[in-house]
Design an enzyme around this catalytic site. Sequence first.
Site, mmCIF file in Angstrom:
data_model
loop_
_atom_site.group_PDB
_atom_site.id
_atom_site.type_symbol
_atom_site.label_atom_id
_atom_site.label_comp_id
_atom_site.label_asym_id
_atom_site.label_seq_id
_atom_site.Cartn_x
_atom_site.Cartn_y
_atom_site.Cartn_z
ATOM 1 N N THR A 121 0.634 -1.172 -0.570
ATOM 2 C CA THR A 121 -0.118 -0.058 0.302
ATOM 3 C C THR A 121 0.831 0.966 0.351
ATOM 4 O OG1 THR A 121 -2.017 -0.910 1.089
ATOM 5 C CG2 THR A 121 -2.260 0.665 1.315
ATOM 6 N N CYS A 270 -3.102 -2.281 8.942
ATOM 7 C CA CYS A 270 -3.596 -0.990 8.270
ATOM 8 C C CYS A 270 -5.108 -0.045 8.204
ATOM 9 C CB CYS A 270 -4.300 -2.163 6.726
ATOM 10 S SG CYS A 270 -3.554 -3.759 5.998
HETATM 11 P P1 NAD Z 1 5.198 -7.323 6.209
HETATM 12 O O1 NAD Z 1 5.699 -6.671 7.757
HETATM 13 O O2 NAD Z 1 3.892 -8.731 7.304
HETATM 14 O O3 NAD Z 1 6.108 -7.935 6.061
HETATM 15 C C1 NAD Z 1 6.796 -7.206 5.104
HETATM 16 C C2 NAD Z 1 7.686 -8.026 4.951
HETATM 17 O O4 NAD Z 1 8.898 -7.946 4.232
HETATM 18 C C3 NAD Z 1 8.649 -8.405 6.247
HETATM 19 O O5 NAD Z 1 8.708 -10.078 5.845
HETATM 20 C C4 NAD Z 1 10.596 -7.798 5.816
HETATM 21 O O6 NAD Z 1 11.470 -8.569 6.466
HETATM 22 C C5 NAD Z 1 10.083 -7.436 3.811
HETATM 23 N N1 NAD Z 1 11.353 -6.759 3.743
HETATM 24 C C6 NAD Z 1 11.027 -5.742 4.156
HETATM 25 N N2 NAD Z 1 12.076 -5.033 3.444
HETATM 26 C C7 NAD Z 1 12.447 -6.164 2.040
HETATM 27 C C8 NAD Z 1 13.403 -5.617 1.277
HETATM 28 N N3 NAD Z 1 14.265 -5.034 0.888
HETATM 29 N N4 NAD Z 1 13.152 -6.521 0.355
HETATM 30 C C9 NAD Z 1 12.985 -8.260 0.858
HETATM 31 N N5 NAD Z 1 12.262 -8.312 2.048
HETATM 32 C C10 NAD Z 1 11.560 -7.559 2.818
HETATM 33 O O7 NAD Z 1 4.210 -7.002 5.986
HETATM 34 P P2 NAD Z 1 2.186 -7.217 5.349
HETATM 35 O O8 NAD Z 1 1.266 -7.324 6.580
HETATM 36 O O9 NAD Z 1 2.340 -8.274 4.639
HETATM 37 O O10 NAD Z 1 2.011 -5.486 3.917
HETATM 38 C C11 NAD Z 1 2.732 -5.696 3.493
HETATM 39 C C12 NAD Z 1 2.277 -4.554 2.735
HETATM 40 O O11 NAD Z 1 0.923 -5.236 2.047
HETATM 41 C C13 NAD Z 1 1.823 -3.321 3.405
HETATM 42 O O12 NAD Z 1 1.849 -2.080 2.665
HETATM 43 C C14 NAD Z 1 0.360 -2.695 3.679
HETATM 44 O O13 NAD Z 1 -0.029 -1.978 4.385
HETATM 45 C C15 NAD Z 1 0.031 -3.868 2.881
HETATM 46 N N6 NAD Z 1 -1.359 -4.846 3.032
HETATM 47 C C16 NAD Z 1 -1.699 -5.520 3.996
HETATM 48 C C17 NAD Z 1 -2.848 -6.728 4.560
HETATM 49 C C18 NAD Z 1 -2.389 -6.922 5.225
HETATM 50 O O14 NAD Z 1 -4.295 -7.108 6.347
HETATM 51 N N7 NAD Z 1 -1.669 -7.669 6.441
HETATM 52 C C19 NAD Z 1 -3.524 -6.358 3.446
HETATM 53 C C20 NAD Z 1 -3.906 -5.681 2.668
HETATM 54 C C21 NAD Z 1 -2.574 -4.447 2.193
#
Ligand code: NAD
Length: 475
Positions: A121, A270
């Site tokens: 996002t 979120c």
């Molecule tokens: P999260 O924190 O669970 O996971 C993110 C992952 O990215 C981690 O494992 C981290 O180690 C990895 N990471 C960070 N920098 C990196 C890099 N340079 N290279 C490789 N890996 C890297 O995050 P999430 O909850 O999955 O959310 C991810 C995105 O999706 C966010 O922008 C969030 O707003 C969006 N989103 C989340 C949800 C939800 O319900 N969690 C729903 C829709 C959208």
Amino acid sequence: MNVTIIGCGYVGLVTAACLADVGNDVCCFDVDRDKIDLLESGGIPIHEPGLHEIVARNKAAGRLSFTTDPHRAMTQREAIFIAVGTPSGEDGSADLQYVLAAASEIGRYIEGFTVVVDKSTVPVGTARRVRGAIAEQLAQRGVDCMFSVVSNPEFLKEGAAIEDFTRPERIVVGCDEDVPGERARETMKRLYAPFNRNRERMLFMDVRSAEFTKYAANAMLATRISFMNELANLAERVGADIESVRRGIGSDPRIGYHFLYAGCGYGGSCFPKDVRALMQTAQDYGHSLRILDAVSSVNAAQKQVLVNKIVARFGEDLSGCVFGVWGLAFKPGTDDMREAPSRVVIGALLERGARVVAYDPVSMKEAKRAFAADLRSEPAALARLTFVEDQMDVAAAADALVVLTEWKAFKSPDFDSLKARLKQPIVFDGRNLYEPSAMEEIGIEYYSIGRPRSGAPLHEEALQPRGAAVAAYGR
Ligand code: NAD
């Protein structure tokens, strides 16, 4: 199709598993070596129903692999998804450091035409910055290769993520209107075809609108919750029941039932951060989103409402009191503790000297980590927080039970047994799980959100508007 997912969190892992499950060759890349080791050894770093089975099945079939090696992850891939975190920066804006680091990594390794899919996002205009970061690395390498950055925001809900990904209500894709953009659009159509069979779900638009759509969706949902919480607080004062009001307005198809539950505030990874980020975007453009300002501050206040009720009942100094807590995760179906109301409520009880005994069906490990971080400068308060493995054990000798997450297992407990264990039969319910009249019958002193309290019929005078009540007493 050969696909890479950067970031193995809630979104990345679900996307990877579901894309592999329909036959794609999916490589998951993360900078967190512990996470990759865990995934390689058959573990899953998050709680998401059904995910374990899909990951195991596709790993065994050789369609899903995990790596920390960027060269292996980024070369010869038709599409690379960026699914890394975008936490709030200090000013509330989305911190794009992880997204831009992922983009640079892509630029360091791609060799041929690649579709870069922004699934994180991200604020309007981020695709342009991602494009810039990739182009900069390509220029440094002296490589001339075509790529296109598309925006494909994710709408999955934690706890129902597999279902949401495989049967999406809509698949939003923002593409550029140039030759690489056209190619990217075709790639996205092929990639999502297995999830788009029974009706057209793909909504193509320009990149900036796609980026904006995700924030607009979360801001709308957060607004509905804060709206109901605000009305709940008034309902208590005027002697109305917010649950009846919810049913009364939800039955209107123009309103609908979703996201109308009053409670102890929204949390999660979120809504809070996305509302803040959208407000910050508005500010950057010299515009103010007054509604979201209110949504955010109503939510912050709502996390205190239950604390206020507890303090009104037990007094400001809670030392010597023991509270049992049911539910720590920000919502059922997940172990996610990010911005969970439990962190505020339990933090406030501990701060006033109380002891807290807590239980959650899946998030205890995450909760221990979260509270250890929240209370790292207050070891004495942290020591007053303990966790138990059986939900009934929280009630043992507790002065009251506090319900903070609406897990199924809390919905119809053995009230007699609960009452027998509690020192005092008192329940503070932040999720309106129980009927006030039923609690009165059982003999439980029951406090909930936006509903008249059981056993305490309000006097007509108390239900007058303030001015009128004062006038009445004055006579
Ligand atoms: P999260 O924190 O669970 O996971 C993110 C992952 O990215 C981690 O494992 C981290 O180690 C990895 N990471 C960070 N920098 C990196 C890099 N340079 N290279 C490789 N890996 C890297 O995050 P999430 O909850 O999955 O959310 C991810 C995105 O999706 C966010 O922008 C969030 O707003 C969006 N989103 C989340 C949800 C939800 O319900 N969690 C729903 C829709 C959208």
